[in-house]
Design a protein around this motif. Sequence first.
Motif, PDB file in Angstrom:
ATOM      1  N   CYS A  19      13.913   3.543   0.704  1.00  0.00           N
ATOM      2  CA  CYS A  19      13.231   3.717  -0.588  1.00  0.00           C
ATOM      3  C   CYS A  19      12.519   2.432  -1.001  1.00  0.00           C
ATOM      4  O   CYS A  19      11.376   2.457  -1.449  1.00  0.00           O
ATOM      5  N   LEU A  20      13.197   1.311  -0.846  1.00  0.00           N
ATOM      6  CA  LEU A  20      12.608   0.028  -1.237  1.00  0.00           C
ATOM      7  C   LEU A  20      11.350  -0.270  -0.431  1.00  0.00           C
ATOM      8  O   LEU A  20      10.297  -0.597  -0.987  1.00  0.00           O
ATOM      9  N   MET A  21      11.446  -0.152   0.877  1.00  0.00           N
ATOM     10  CA  MET A  21      10.304  -0.502   1.727  1.00  0.00           C
ATOM     11  C   MET A  21       9.118   0.436   1.502  1.00  0.00           C
ATOM     12  O   MET A  21       7.956   0.000   1.474  1.00  0.00           O
ATOM     13  N   THR A  22       9.400   1.719   1.305  1.00  0.00           N
ATOM     14  CA  THR A  22       8.327   2.682   1.042  1.00  0.00           C
ATOM     15  C   THR A  22       7.672   2.393  -0.304  1.00  0.00           C
ATOM     16  O   THR A  22       6.439   2.352  -0.411  1.00  0.00           O
ATOM     17  N   ALA A  23       8.486   2.178  -1.328  1.00  0.00           N
ATOM     18  CA  ALA A  23       7.944   1.881  -2.658  1.00  0.00           C
ATOM     19  C   ALA A  23       7.143   0.582  -2.645  1.00  0.00           C
ATOM     20  O   ALA A  23       6.077   0.499  -3.267  1.00  0.00           O
ATOM     21  N   GLN A  24       7.633  -0.426  -1.933  1.00  0.00           N
ATOM     22  CA  GLN A  24       6.897  -1.691  -1.852  1.00  0.00           C
ATOM     23  C   GLN A  24       5.535  -1.508  -1.187  1.00  0.00           C
ATOM     24  O   GLN A  24       4.534  -2.068  -1.649  1.00  0.00           O
ATOM     25  N   ALA A  25       5.489  -0.730  -0.121  1.00  0.00           N
ATOM     26  CA  ALA A  25       4.221  -0.500   0.579  1.00  0.00           C
ATOM     27  C   ALA A  25       3.222   0.207  -0.333  1.00  0.00           C
ATOM     28  O   ALA A  25       2.041  -0.153  -0.378  1.00  0.00           O
ATOM     29  N   VAL A  26       3.700   1.191  -1.075  1.00  0.00           N
ATOM     30  CA  VAL A  26       2.825   1.922  -1.995  1.00  0.00           C
ATOM     31  C   VAL A  26       2.384   1.013  -3.135  1.00  0.00           C
ATOM     32  O   VAL A  26       1.189   0.939  -3.469  1.00  0.00           O
ATOM     33  N   ARG A  39       2.213  -2.189  -3.262  1.00  0.00           N
ATOM     34  CA  ARG A  39       1.321  -3.249  -2.775  1.00  0.00           C
ATOM     35  C   ARG A  39      -0.139  -2.776  -2.806  1.00  0.00           C
ATOM     36  O   ARG A  39      -1.034  -3.490  -3.254  1.00  0.00           O
ATOM     37  N   GLN A  40      -0.370  -1.549  -2.365  1.00  0.00           N
ATOM     38  CA  GLN A  40      -1.728  -0.988  -2.378  1.00  0.00           C
ATOM     39  C   GLN A  40      -2.194  -0.695  -3.809  1.00  0.00           C
ATOM     40  O   GLN A  40      -3.373  -0.904  -4.134  1.00  0.00           O
ATOM     41  N   VAL A  88      -1.314  -2.280  -6.551  1.00  0.00           N
ATOM     42  CA  VAL A  88      -1.633  -3.560  -7.199  1.00  0.00           C
ATOM     43  C   VAL A  88      -2.936  -4.114  -6.635  1.00  0.00           C
ATOM     44  O   VAL A  88      -3.826  -4.538  -7.387  1.00  0.00           O
ATOM     45  N   LYS A  89      -3.061  -4.101  -5.320  1.00  0.00           N
ATOM     46  CA  LYS A  89      -4.264  -4.628  -4.655  1.00  0.00           C
ATOM     47  C   LYS A  89      -5.531  -3.945  -5.165  1.00  0.00           C
ATOM     48  O   LYS A  89      -6.553  -4.586  -5.399  1.00  0.00           O
ATOM     49  N   ASN A  90      -5.465  -2.634  -5.328  1.00  0.00           N
ATOM     50  CA  ASN A  90      -6.628  -1.858  -5.745  1.00  0.00           C
ATOM     51  C   ASN A  90      -6.696  -1.616  -7.255  1.00  0.00           C
ATOM     52  O   ASN A  90      -7.571  -0.881  -7.709  1.00  0.00           O
ATOM     53  N   LYS A  91      -5.757  -2.213  -7.977  1.00  0.00           N
ATOM     54  CA  LYS A  91      -5.688  -2.063  -9.434  1.00  0.00           C
ATOM     55  C   LYS A  91      -5.605  -0.588  -9.847  1.00  0.00           C
ATOM     56  O   LYS A  91      -6.299  -0.142 -10.760  1.00  0.00           O
ATOM     57  N   TRP A  92      -4.765   0.158  -9.132  1.00  0.00           N
ATOM     58  CA  TRP A  92      -4.536   1.567  -9.413  1.00  0.00           C
ATOM     59  C   TRP A  92      -3.219   1.714 -10.160  1.00  0.00           C
ATOM     60  O   TRP A  92      -2.146   1.540  -9.568  1.00  0.00           O
ATOM     61  N   ALA A 149      10.862  -2.194 -14.027  1.00  0.00           N
ATOM     62  CA  ALA A 149      10.777  -3.429 -14.815  1.00  0.00           C
ATOM     63  C   ALA A 149       9.812  -4.424 -14.168  1.00  0.00           C
ATOM     64  O   ALA A 149       9.042  -5.094 -14.853  1.00  0.00           O
ATOM     65  N   GLU A 150       9.854  -4.500 -12.852  1.00  0.00           N
ATOM     66  CA  GLU A 150       9.013  -5.463 -12.127  1.00  0.00           C
ATOM     67  C   GLU A 150       7.544  -5.055 -12.098  1.00  0.00           C
ATOM     68  O   GLU A 150       6.651  -5.891 -12.212  1.00  0.00           O
ATOM     69  N   TRP A 151       7.278  -3.758 -11.938  1.00  0.00           N
ATOM     70  CA  TRP A 151       5.916  -3.301 -11.708  1.00  0.00           C
ATOM     71  C   TRP A 151       5.231  -2.716 -12.933  1.00  0.00           C
ATOM     72  O   TRP A 151       4.046  -2.372 -12.878  1.00  0.00           O
ATOM     73  N   GLY A 152       5.934  -2.612 -14.041  1.00  0.00           N
ATOM     74  CA  GLY A 152       5.318  -2.078 -15.258  1.00  0.00           C
ATOM     75  C   GLY A 152       4.090  -2.862 -15.678  1.00  0.00           C
ATOM     76  O   GLY A 152       3.110  -2.292 -16.181  1.00  0.00           O
ATOM     77  N   GLN A 153       4.122  -4.149 -15.464  1.00  0.00           N
ATOM     78  CA  GLN A 153       2.976  -4.998 -15.833  1.00  0.00           C
ATOM     79  C   GLN A 153       1.698  -4.612 -15.090  1.00  0.00           C
ATOM     80  O   GLN A 153       0.587  -4.942 -15.518  1.00  0.00           O
ATOM     81  N   TYR A 154       1.824  -3.893 -13.985  1.00  0.00           N
ATOM     82  CA  TYR A 154       0.668  -3.448 -13.207  1.00  0.00           C
ATOM     83  C   TYR A 154       0.309  -1.983 -13.502  1.00  0.00           C
ATOM     84  O   TYR A 154      -0.547  -1.405 -12.834  1.00  0.00           O
ATOM     85  N   GLY A 155       0.982  -1.407 -14.472  1.00  0.00           N
ATOM     86  CA  GLY A 155       0.728  -0.005 -14.804  1.00  0.00           C
ATOM     87  C   GLY A 155       1.387   0.960 -13.842  1.00  0.00           C
ATOM     88  O   GLY A 155       1.022   2.139 -13.786  1.00  0.00           O
ATOM     89  N   ILE A 156       2.375   0.480 -13.101  1.00  0.00           N
ATOM     90  CA  ILE A 156       3.093   1.327 -12.151  1.00  0.00           C
ATOM     91  C   ILE A 156       4.404   1.760 -12.781  1.00  0.00           C
ATOM     92  O   ILE A 156       5.220   0.931 -13.169  1.00  0.00           O
ATOM     93  N   ARG A 157       4.558   3.064 -12.878  1.00  0.00           N
ATOM     94  CA  ARG A 157       5.794   3.642 -13.407  1.00  0.00           C
ATOM     95  C   ARG A 157       6.685   4.052 -12.235  1.00  0.00           C
ATOM     96  O   ARG A 157       6.184   4.549 -11.226  1.00  0.00           O
ATOM     97  N   VAL A 158       7.981   3.826 -12.373  1.00  0.00           N
ATOM     98  CA  VAL A 158       8.933   4.202 -11.323  1.00  0.00           C
ATOM     99  C   VAL A 158      10.079   4.967 -11.972  1.00  0.00           C
ATOM    100  O   VAL A 158      10.723   4.468 -12.901  1.00  0.00           O
ATOM    101  N   ASN A 159      10.311   6.171 -11.495  1.00  0.00           N
ATOM    102  CA  ASN A 159      11.389   7.015 -11.993  1.00  0.00           C
ATOM    103  C   ASN A 159      12.120   7.643 -10.817  1.00  0.00           C
ATOM    104  O   ASN A 159      11.615   7.632  -9.685  1.00  0.00           O
ATOM    105  N   THR A 160      13.274   8.195 -11.095  1.00  0.00           N
ATOM    106  CA  THR A 160      14.040   8.890 -10.060  1.00  0.00           C
ATOM    107  C   THR A 160      14.368  10.298 -10.518  1.00  0.00           C
ATOM    108  O   THR A 160      14.484  10.569 -11.719  1.00  0.00           O
ATOM    109  N   ILE A 161      14.528  11.178  -9.561  1.00  0.00           N
ATOM    110  CA  ILE A 161      15.039  12.530  -9.795  1.00  0.00           C
ATOM    111  C   ILE A 161      16.400  12.607  -9.121  1.00  0.00           C
ATOM    112  O   ILE A 161      16.544  12.207  -7.960  1.00  0.00           O
ATOM    113  N   SER A 162      17.386  13.111  -9.845  1.00  0.00           N
ATOM    114  CA  SER A 162      18.735  13.262  -9.304  1.00  0.00           C
ATOM    115  C   SER A 162      19.100  14.740  -9.250  1.00  0.00           C
ATOM    116  O   SER A 162      19.588  15.309 -10.222  1.00  0.00           O
TER     117      SER A 162
END
Length: 145
Positions: free
Chosen positions: A9-16, A18-19, A21-25, A65-78
């Motif tokens: 999960c960490l590595m996949t989320a980081q890869a996504v 990264r792109q 942030v790079k593209n300001k999406w 918390a880390e990526w909110g500053q870039y407009g990236i929201r992260v949530n989980t479904i349980s």
Amino acid sequence: MLGVNITGCLMTAQAVARQMVKNKWPGSIVMIASMSGTIANRGLICPVYNASKAGVIQLGRNLAAEWGQYGIRVNTISPGYIVTEMVEKLFVQFPERKTEWPTHNMLNRLSQPEDYRGAAVFLLSDASTFMTGSDLRIDGGHAAW
């Protein structure tokens, strides 16, 4: 199991991210945890699975918390118990679970993969633009007892 559920999960989320942030999406990342990340499953000895899913929930909060500053929201479904190919094989080995598990939730049934589509679409869409760091537990009331 820890490698797949947490490191994967960490590595996949980081890869996504990264792109993104790079593209300001700005956008949304949704990870799949489990109700087992919040509760201990009655009658099942699965501490590593439960700990790994709890780790996914906490990972989601921290990445939010880390990526909110870039407009990236992260949530989980349980999800609660889902009838998948893997679970069907488990029922062959432990047939009593097929009838017992539905009694552990308020809807008296097991879920299907499609029961989570609406939640995933909601979390990925603009309908949830002020939602991040949250875990959406969808377990038929299992944990509400």
